[in-house]
Design an enzyme around this catalytic site. Structure first.
Site, PDB file in Angstrom:
ATOM      1  CB  CYS A   1      -0.558   2.378   4.062  1.00  0.00           C
ATOM      2  SG  CYS A   1      -2.071   1.783   3.346  1.00  0.00           S
ATOM      3  CG  ASP A   2       3.286   1.014   4.344  1.00  0.00           C
ATOM      4  OD1 ASP A   2       2.858   1.431   5.434  1.00  0.00           O
ATOM      5  OD2 ASP A   2       3.056  -0.126   3.908  1.00  0.00           O
TER       6      ASP A   2
ATOM      7  CB  CYS B   1      -0.930  -0.016   1.211  1.00  0.00           C
ATOM      8  SG  CYS B   1      -1.922   1.478   1.332  1.00  0.00           S
TER       9      CYS B   1
END
Ligand code: NAP
Length: 315
Positions: free
Chosen positions: A136-137, A133
């Site tokens: 997300c990261d 992701c």
């Protein structure tokens, strides 16, 4: 402990939440069971640019708006893992985190989960350089070198997103053609053509191995044509090679095609009263627009099904 509803929806992505909105508006007592947080894949998408009526919207913001709308209509949400479904009989049941919920109708909206590369080192470095992701990261890779693997919408959108964060981005794809939509390919290609572009395309390559010590330091690529191996130094690997439907709970009771649930035009599965919507069902286009369409149809028809059962005193 046991509790009763008219409709149980499993999965709180756009499909499940839309089913909840339509079923609640049809007067149903609805329970939605969600394992993590609402929104599914959409909640992890930074900018959604193809949702009709809203030119650009943050995925988590859109998800929260759907959740608020659904909750205001009276849908109850339980954050728990659905562990078992009993499809037999007119009243079905779902066991989630030790509680059994009953309803005559169930809507399966569990979506799909990111696929792995299945190469050496991938699992070892999850959370230590390997991610599924980018939204997300991505922030962990500010001014670092990353590789994105895949050639679909997710992979190219990940590159577009990471272009604002990383210092260098390799895009590794096994073919020269992309599966992503033309608009996404065009945006990606225009970034590649910019002066001092950070993006290096490795088309016709696969990832052979993810290497490192505590964290990822390099990946080994294979040139599909020549079979030659090449090592590139990277800090992060974003895997975006598609998704697998979350059908483990179905235990061969529900008809699947290529792993995805088969439904009729009412979104009903092979079992009366059991419906499916969103990425878990067999279809050609997996988009928010198609997920909410499925959800609207499933929520409406599940409500009709319950009303018919009520009329004959079976619900
Ligand atoms: P996808 O469209 O299935 O693309 C997966 C990509 O990974 C393909 O390019 C595929 O290559 C490649 N691939 C698959 N297995 C691989 C392997 N083992 N090794 C190397 N490469 C591999 O998946 P997705 O990009 O996750 O998208 C899933 C669905 O969500 C799609 O329908 C997509 O349109 C939709 N989506 C939409 C948006 C949006 O904003 N509209 C955003 C994200 C996703 P080949 O092409 O050679 O098969």
């Amino acid at each position: 402990m046991e509790t009763d509803f008219d409709i149980i929806i499993i999965g709180g992505g756009p499909a499940g939440m839309t089913a909840g909105i339509y079923a609640a508006r049809a007067g149903m007592n609805v329970l939605l069971i969600e394992k993590f947080g609402v929104g599914g894949q959409v909640a992890q998408t930074s900018t959604i640019a193809n949702y009709p009526g809203i030119a650009n919207v943050d995925g988590s913001e859109l998800s929260m708006k759907m959740y608020e709308q659904m909750t205001e209509l009276g849908v109850k949400t339980v954050f728990a893992s659905a562990d078992k479904i009993d499809f037999d009989g007119e009243i079905k049941s779902v066991l989630a985190s030790g509680v059994t919920y009953h309803a005559p109708a169930i809507i399966l909206s569990m979506g799909a989960t990111s696929r792995g590369l299945g190469v050496a080192g991938e699992k070892k470095f999850v959370g230590r350089g390997v991610s599924y992701c980018a939204v997300c990261d991505g922030a962990f890779f500010r001014n670092k070198t990353v590789v994105v693997v895949g050639g679909g919408n997710t992979a190219l959108q990940d590159v577009i997103y990471l272009n604002n964060l990383a210092s260098k981005i390799y895009l590794v794809h096994r073919r020269s053609g992309f599966r992503a939509d033309d608009a996404v390919v065009n945006e990606f290609e225009s970034l590649c053509k910019e002066d001092n572009s950070k993006i290096i395309q490795k088309l016709g390559f696969t990832v052979e191995e993810v290497c490192g010590e505590n964290t990822v330091t390099s990946v080994v690529l294979r040139n599909i044509e020549t079979q030659e191996l090449e090592r590139i130094n990277v800090d992060g690997v974003f895997v975006a090679v598609g998704r697998n439907p979350n059908t483990e709970l179905l235990e061969d009771k529900i008809t699947l095609k290529d792993g995805y649930i088969v439904v009729d035009e009412d979104m009903q599965t092979n079992i009366p009263g059991v419906y499916a919507s969103g990425d878990i069902k067999s279809k050609k286009l997996r988009q928010i627009a198609t997920a909410i369409s499925d959800g609207a149809i499933a929520g409406t028809n599940a409500s009709k099904y319950v009303k018919i059962l009520r009329k004959v005193g079976k619900a």
